[in-house]
Enzyme design. Structure first.
Site, mmCIF file in Angstrom:
data_model
loop_
_atom_site.group_PDB
_atom_site.id
_atom_site.type_symbol
_atom_site.label_atom_id
_atom_site.label_comp_id
_atom_site.label_asym_id
_atom_site.label_seq_id
_atom_site.Cartn_x
_atom_site.Cartn_y
_atom_site.Cartn_z
ATOM 1 N N TYR A 145 -0.090 57.697 107.145
ATOM 2 C CA TYR A 145 0.908 58.369 107.987
ATOM 3 C C TYR A 145 0.266 59.561 108.706
ATOM 4 O O TYR A 145 -0.255 60.477 108.057
ATOM 5 C CB TYR A 145 2.058 58.817 107.084
ATOM 6 C CG TYR A 145 3.006 59.867 107.625
ATOM 7 C CD1 TYR A 145 3.247 61.032 106.912
ATOM 8 C CD2 TYR A 145 3.708 59.670 108.821
ATOM 9 C CE1 TYR A 145 4.145 61.991 107.362
ATOM 10 C CE2 TYR A 145 4.597 60.628 109.291
ATOM 11 C CZ TYR A 145 4.817 61.780 108.561
ATOM 12 O OH TYR A 145 5.707 62.723 109.024
ATOM 13 N N ASP A 159 3.609 58.982 96.988
ATOM 14 C CA ASP A 159 4.733 59.238 97.892
ATOM 15 C C ASP A 159 5.528 57.939 97.959
ATOM 16 O O ASP A 159 5.088 56.974 98.592
ATOM 17 C CB ASP A 159 4.213 59.668 99.264
ATOM 18 C CG ASP A 159 5.336 60.057 100.221
ATOM 19 O OD1 ASP A 159 6.504 59.694 99.942
ATOM 20 O OD2 ASP A 159 5.065 60.701 101.229
ATOM 21 N N ILE A 197 8.542 57.358 99.230
ATOM 22 C CA ILE A 197 9.645 57.574 100.164
ATOM 23 C C ILE A 197 10.271 56.274 100.667
ATOM 24 O O ILE A 197 11.439 56.233 101.024
ATOM 25 C CB ILE A 197 9.176 58.454 101.352
ATOM 26 C CG1 ILE A 197 10.350 58.956 102.186
ATOM 27 C CG2 ILE A 197 8.172 57.703 102.224
ATOM 28 C CD1 ILE A 197 9.934 59.898 103.320
ATOM 29 N N LYS A 212 14.495 57.671 104.458
ATOM 30 C CA LYS A 212 14.209 56.296 104.861
ATOM 31 C C LYS A 212 15.195 55.318 104.233
ATOM 32 O O LYS A 212 15.729 54.437 104.884
ATOM 33 C CB LYS A 212 12.779 55.915 104.472
ATOM 34 C CG LYS A 212 11.736 56.913 104.936
ATOM 35 C CD LYS A 212 11.625 56.992 106.451
ATOM 36 C CE LYS A 212 10.609 58.057 106.848
ATOM 37 N NZ LYS A 212 10.508 58.219 108.308
#
Lengths: 469, 467
Positions: free
Chosen positions: B143, B228, B230, B270
């Site tokens: 990312y 992470d 997410i 998300k």
């Protein structure tokens, strides 16, 4: 190799100071008028609880604002997706107009120079990251808000050098104090990047005078440094002299668009004026586009919830409401302030004359056993454990003179404030009684003194519930 | 006058990832107002299930209106700024997180620290674990926001763990070791590995082998793992999601040193599609990290108004179960749509099972196997096909030609239109190439020129003169 960073393992978060220890004691034994009437009354929390009724009534009449609706249509989706770090335009517009109103419309603000952050805590830290490198310093007049030790220094590596203010002139900032602080920083090999003031002052409760503001402008001009004016209490000015914002002074001196103009930044928040600390609404206002640009990107680390931005944009756009709120709120603060100072006067305790804020700066030097910070700590503990009031000792605010305390007045009911004042009076009376007795029965009366002292001791502990501690 | 942080462009916002956004903002697609505008396919948002949330809100007006059983809780919330977070909210969150993991792991709300978004959570964890000048290893592609979130104000470095298309970009032991050595060469002290699982931009979940390799590596080097997670709620296909916590528990590592060096980052941006509400969190088994991160969360607390609303939504278990199931179904449908359409245009994607995007293979459309050619293709796609997608270079991919294309942030019609545009562009590119190849001989200059012109006109077919 160390597992965690120094930031995580040292206590440079500053949370071991008494300022926080008092809170912990309070949490263990909190006053409640029904469940725990002899518990500790919280007077160390600068919250504004006086005008919720006005906000609640507005909410009841404007359910759409909290209900994600605009003109009857749902805007939930739009808000749920809105994470633009430039902030909700309608909110920024309403906020700058609100800020302007607080300043009697003597200054106007451009919403494009406003950066929203999750609280003033975030705003202050972000400004540090933008203006100073690790190891550089900001000068702060003492006494100052204890939270700055964490907010300005912890993760940024920036140092604070105090500008020592004294009771001899009501703790006002002087040219010589500024100069001395600057020299002190030089001695410590610290590059000074700016001055940070809180205006109105926490913990003094006073607005910074025009003379002081002019001194500051001269000083930062001469040294080529920044000035941050944390105006978080600007809406709580309830008495004369009125509030003079640093922007107003710069404009009066025709400093617009000068280099100095670009080095002055304001921090604001709705936590004190509107009493909404839970909603995390802070802002940085700067005339320097580079600062606005960098701070805007940094605000990614602490954006204001779009749900909250929307609610407050509607509320603050209701000008009729905000005008009434600000004036009514100031009236109530003034009343509470008056209650506190007369109650204290009645106990022979004076306060610094103040016109703003949610607290008084109280002079208890005459109650110290000696003119030392140890004696201040001793007195503070007595007040915490015996009188059962959590107040903030001056040393936690870096005051240079022992014996001063910050006492909050807007975070409890009138009845609770009265009770606190009664307890203080009883405490002070018991002290003088003890003192009188000790001077009368100096030589042969050890026995009587001991039993009398015991009685006084019991008097001090009168409200303490034997069973619970 | 200003700090180095404010002056330099270390915020990372000059990368193409952000440039594409700016182009889009100047000329955004709208099906009515601007049907030839740029379609945003670079934004990993989940817009597929708002109807479910809106319907819940309509039936539960108390939650937004700050009332509980008809009584106002406004005052209580307005004053609530405790950095330990709203207890009800944290209790619901840990249950929600457990459910996403098929209840194979349990979470303790006392180890959860709320933060204003995963952006804040990642930066805070970095501040807690590393000193300025230390490094984290990150598998590529990653990312682009990490360049800002992990490095900017912390002074921490990122050293890439190079992953390759030869094995579907999986993390290998060898790549981990190489990255570690590279860090040493750069005199950087490695403090940990940060993975995004499911991966952004790959859209894949990490396999058990990968997780085990990672665990072995972290044990050997005595470093941290930040996972992470997410996108954990967006896993719409097999294989199912394996959280780092599950992998540790399966190997009975609960009482080891490593346990206290593993931390999860999560967010509702998300899974629930609520990026505007700024709800992120850190979960850590390490008391010191929880304690320090809790204090640091002062710099980015979640609005109590939002904590309250979401605690109500998440406490409605019937709703959340249905939401997650329906949401995953819709994501899968979208993914299938885009994969089929791309295939139809002769473009393949990495096989994925999660996320809001596909990792698309356009290597065959590059004029050469270089990042310059990738940039050239990206610009063509932006300006000629009017699609903003994310070039692999912005994600630090080591091989040119890969792009991340989002599929959950627009309507079905818009997605279809975008696929038509890609197909048309691919057609033109291939025509242009064939045109160049068939007219080599020198005697046909004027014929070549006029043919080339015709082909050029064809390539410019969809270009609006006023863009």
């Amino acid at each position: 190799m160390k597992m965690l960073s120094r930031k995580a393992t040292f206590n440079s978060h500053g949370q071991d100071s008494e300022y926080f220890l008092g809170w912990e004691e309070y949490e263990k034994n909190a006053y409640h008028e029904v469940d725990n009437p002899s518990g500790i009354i919280q007077m160390g929390l600068a919250e504004n609880q006086l005008s919720f009724d006005l906000l609640e009534s507005w909410l009841a009449q404007n359910p759409d604002a909290a209900g994600f609706k605009r003109d009857g249509e749902s805007i939930f989706r739009e808000l749920a997706l809105f994470q633009d770090y430039h902030g909700l335009p309608a909110f920024k517009k309403a906020l700058v107009e609100f800020m302007s109103e607080i300043r009697g419309n003597k200054v106007s603000f451009d919403q494009n120079k406003l950066v929203l952050t999750a609280g003033a805590t975030s705003a202050n830290e972000t400004l540090m990251f933008c203006l100073a490198n690790s190891g550089e310093a900001f000068l702060l007049p003492t006494p100052y808000y204890p939270g700055f030790d964490r907010d300005l220094k912890w993760r940024t590596g920036v140092e604070i050098v105090p500008i020592q203010c004294s009771s001899s002139n009501g703790f006002q900032i002087t040219e010589s104090a500024l100069e001395e602080a600057y020299q002190q920083a030089q001695k410590r090999n610290l590059k000074v990047k700016g001055v940070l003031i809180t205006n109105p002052s926490n913990p003094l409760g006073t607005t910074t005078s025009r003379d002081e503001l002019n001194l500051l402008v001269n000083f930062i001009t001469a040294k080529g440094i920044h000035l941050i004016s944390d105006e978080i209490y600007s809406g709580t000015v309830f008495d004369s002299p009125g509030f003079v914002s640093i922007m107003e002074v710069l404009m009066d001196r025709n400093y617009m668009n000068t280099e100095v103009w670009k080095r002055v930044h304001i921090v604001y928040s709705l936590s004190k004026d509107l009493g909404l600390p839970g909603f995390r609404v802070g802002a940085i206002y700067s005339n320097d586009v580079a600062v606005v640009s960098a701070a805007t990107k940094m605000s990614s680390f602490g954006l204001v919830s779009s749900q909250t931005q929307y609610l407050l944009s509607v509320m603050l756009s209701d000008k009729k409401f905000t005008k009434n709120y600000v004036s009514e709120n100031q009236k109530r603060l003034k009343q509470r302030h008056q209650m506190l100072i007369s109650g204290l006067q009645n106990a022979g305790i004076d306060c610094l004359k103040s016109n703003a804020g949610l607290f008084c700066w109280v002079d208890m030097r005459h109650l110290l056993s000696s003119n030392t910070f140890e004696a201040e700590m001793e007195l503070w503990k007595k007040i915490l454990y015996d009188v059962r009031l959590n107040i903030s000792p001056g040393s936690s605010c870096h005051c240079t003179e022992p014996g001063w305390f910050r006492v909050c007045f807007a975070n409890m009911s009138e009845d609770t404030l009265n009770l606190a004042l009664q307890r203080i009076k009883a405490f002070v009376d018991s002290l003088s009684t003890t003192n009188n007795n000790q001077s009368r029965h100096q030589s042969n009366k050890n026995q009587r003194r001991k039993s009398f002292t015991k009685w006084v001791f019991r008097l001090s502990f009168r409200d303490r519930e034997a069973s619970e501690r | 006058m200003l700090s180095r942080k404010a002056r330099l462009d270390a915020h990372g916002e000059d990368s193409s990832y952000f440039l594409g956004w700016k182009e889009y903002e100047k000329n955004a697609y709208d099906d009515v107002q601007n049907p030839t505008g740029i379609i945003q396919m670079g934004l990993a948002e989940n817009q597929l299930s708002f109807d479910l949330l809106e319907s819940w809100l309509a039936s539960n007006q108390d939650a937004a209106r700050l009332t509980r059983n008809g009584e106002s809780v406004f005052r209580e919330l307005a004053l609530f700024q405790d950095y330990h977070g709203l207890p009800d909210f944290k209790n619901e969150l840990v249950e929600f997180m457990a459910e996403i993991r098929g209840n194979k792991v349990n979470f303790d709300p006392r180890k959860l620290v709320l933060m204003a978004g995963a952006t804040s959570a990642n930066e805070t964890l970095t501040f807690c674990i590393a000193e300025s000048g230390d490094a984290f290893l990150l598998p590529t592609p990653y990312y682009p926001g990490f360049d800002r979130d992990l490095k900017w104000r912390t002074g921490v470095e990122i050293v890439p763990i190079h992953c390759s298309s030869s094995n579907g970009f999986k993390v290998t032991k060898c790549a981990l070791e190489e990255a570690y050595q590279q860090a040493h060469k750069l005199s950087l002290n490695v403090k940990g590995v940060l993975i995004t699982n499911p991966s952004n931009p790959l859209g894949t979940t990490m396999g058990r082998d990968e997780l085990n390799d990672l665990i072995g590596f972290a044990v050997a080097k005595k470093i941290h793992i930040i996972s992470d997670e997410i996108y954990s709620g967006t896993v719409f296909d097999h294989p199912s999601f394996i959280s780092i916590m599950e992998a540790l528990m399966d190997r009975k590592l609960q009482d080891t040193d490593l346990w206290s060096r593993v931390h999860i980052v999560y967010s509702l941006s998300k899974d629930l599609g609520l990026p505007g509400f700024r709800v992120g969190m850190i979960y850590s088994n390490n008391e010191t990290v929880v304690s320090a991160a809790t204090k640091m969360s002062s710099f980015g607390l979640i609005s109590s108004q939002t904590q309250y609303l979401l605690s109500k939504i998440l406490s409605d278990k019937k709703f959340t179960r249905n939401y997650m199931k329906e949401n995953r179904k819709r994501l899968k449908t979208r993914r299938d749509m885009i994969v089929a359409a791309l295939r139809d245009a002769g473009i393949g994607c990495l096989k994925s099972n999660a996320g809001l995007f596909c990792w698309v293979d356009m290597r065959h459309l590059l004029s050469s196997n270089t990042f310059d050619a990738e940039m050239e293709l990206w610009k063509k796609i932006l300006r000629e096909a009017g699609l903003n997608i994310s070039p692999g270079a912005s994600c630090h991919c080591s091989e040119p030609g890969w792009f991340r294309i989002c599929f959950a942030n627009m309507s079905e019609d818009t997605l279809n239109l975008s696929m038509q545009r890609i197909k048309a562009l691919v057609g033109r590119i291939q025509q242009c190439r064939r045109g160049r190849v068939t007219h080599q001989d020198s005697g046909c200059n004027s014929r070549r020129r006029s043919f080339s012109k015709w082909v050029l006109n064809l390539c410019s077919y969809d270009r609006e003169p006023d863009r």
